[in-house]
Design a protein around this motif. Structure first.
Motif, short mmCIF file in Angstrom:
data_model
loop_
_atom_site.label_atom_id
_atom_site.label_comp_id
_atom_site.label_asym_id
_atom_site.label_seq_id
_atom_site.Cartn_x
_atom_site.Cartn_y
_atom_site.Cartn_z
N ILE A 92 0.78 -1.16 -0.20
CA ILE A 92 -0.03 0.12 -0.13
C ILE A 92 0.76 1.11 0.10
O ILE A 92 1.64 1.28 0.86
N GLU A 93 0.73 2.06 -0.97
CA GLU A 93 1.58 3.25 -0.99
C GLU A 93 1.46 4.09 -0.06
O GLU A 93 0.55 4.54 0.33
N ASP A 94 2.73 4.23 0.75
CA ASP A 94 2.72 5.23 1.90
C ASP A 94 1.80 4.70 2.94
O ASP A 94 1.04 5.58 3.69
N GLY A 95 1.67 3.51 3.08
CA GLY A 95 0.64 2.77 4.00
C GLY A 95 0.67 3.26 5.62
O GLY A 95 0.07 3.59 6.16
N GLU A 96 1.89 3.21 5.96
CA GLU A 96 2.28 3.49 7.23
C GLU A 96 2.21 5.04 7.56
O GLU A 96 1.60 5.64 8.59
N PHE A 100 -0.53 6.92 10.14
CA PHE A 100 0.06 7.74 11.41
C PHE A 100 -0.61 9.42 10.87
O PHE A 100 -1.21 10.17 12.04
N ILE A 101 -0.77 9.83 9.73
CA ILE A 101 -1.49 11.18 9.40
C ILE A 101 -2.71 10.98 9.92
O ILE A 101 -3.49 12.12 10.60
N LYS A 102 -3.52 10.08 9.63
CA LYS A 102 -4.99 9.81 10.26
C LYS A 102 -4.99 9.90 11.79
O LYS A 102 -5.94 10.53 12.06
N LEU A 103 -4.16 9.50 12.28
CA LEU A 103 -4.04 9.53 13.72
C LEU A 103 -4.08 10.69 14.15
O LEU A 103 -4.23 11.52 15.04
N THR A 104 -3.09 11.57 13.66
CA THR A 104 -2.77 12.83 14.00
C THR A 104 -3.94 13.68 13.83
O THR A 104 -4.12 14.74 14.38
N GLU A 105 -4.62 13.54 12.41
CA GLU A 105 -6.01 14.29 12.15
C GLU A 105 -6.91 14.09 13.26
O GLU A 105 -7.51 15.16 13.74
#
Length: 246
Positions: A92-96, A100-105
């Motif tokens: 998955i492209e840039d999966g990790e 993490f970005i979703k968690l920060t949002e």
């Protein structure tokens, strides 16, 4: 002799014809349906349950034959050549980074009300909007980081709790099969979750029941407290009346 010439006729009258016997057997099947066909059952041990929540609890507590079946399957798989699963090959492209970005949002959303209050406060002090937003970001950075770490820690804990879960294992097994059949992973997840929706829904029902029971006990306590307070007020009024008459 007594009974001669009668026994054969008597026996023939008592015996059912094959067609009559078949009709009798079919009628019994009609009025005695097999309940196992309409009741949920465990895929591993075959035990039948009256409801889906009962089956879910059985699966989550590991049915008695689960370990034996697991060892048997592992032994059978030893002689089968290992074929690399497509699930392991999914990139998955840039999966990790995406996770993490979703968690920060989510962390920022949790502090959104406080952030807006600070921006409004700074702008009321004659600070321009861009400066006010950047200053609010700096002030809330520690709070945002706390929210982010809290959510990430919870996610890791859930993953550890699910990794050996029976129901979660079935969901992942179906997802793996669908992906190996060249299905997109997002669609595979949706299909697998939808298939096991009744079992997953039992957890929501249990949470609602627990919440309802908790609310009910609290409301009863509040009613008792109100009754005690009213009784105390009445006692005080009685004392005042008595003192005024003396």
């Amino acid at each position: 002799m007594i009974g001669e010439g009668v026994s054969e006729e008597y026996i023939s009258r008592k015996e059912l014809e094959p067609s009559q016997f078949e009709e009798s057997f079919q009628s019994e099947q009609t009025y005695l349906p097999d309940k196992k066909e309409i009741m949920p059952s465990c895929d591993d041990c075959g035990v039948v349950f009256e409801s889906v929540p009962d089956l879910a609890r059985h699966m989550n507590r590991w049915c008695p034959e689960n370990n034996d079946l697991k060892r048997k399957r592992e032994k059978e798989d030893e002689d089968i050549p290992i074929k690399k699963s497509r699930v392991d090959e999914i990139d998955i492209e840039d999966g990790e980074d995406t996770a993490f970005i979703k968690l920060t949002e989510l962390a920022r959303e949790a502090n959104e009300d406080i952030w807006e209050e600070k921006v409004d406060k700074y702008m009321d002090g004659n600070m321009n909007e861009d400066h006010a937003r950047r200053k609010a970001n700096r002030k809330l950075k520690n709070e945002d980081m706390d929210q982010f770490l809290s959510r990430y820690s919870s996610l890791v804990e859930y993953l550890l709790q699910l990794q050996n879960g029976k129901l979660h294992g079935k969901v992942m097994k179906m997802i793996t099969k669908l992906i190996n059949d060249d299905m997109d992973y997002e669609k595979a997840i949706k299909l697998a979750v939808r298939k096991y929706k009744p079992l997953l829904e039992s957890y929501l029902d249990e949470a609602i029941d627990n919440e309802t029971n908790d609310d009910g006990s609290e409301s009863e306590d509040s009613i008792d407290d109100e009754g005690e307070e009213e009784g105390e007020e009445e006692d005080e009024e009685d004392v005042d009346d008595e003192s005024s008459t003396i």
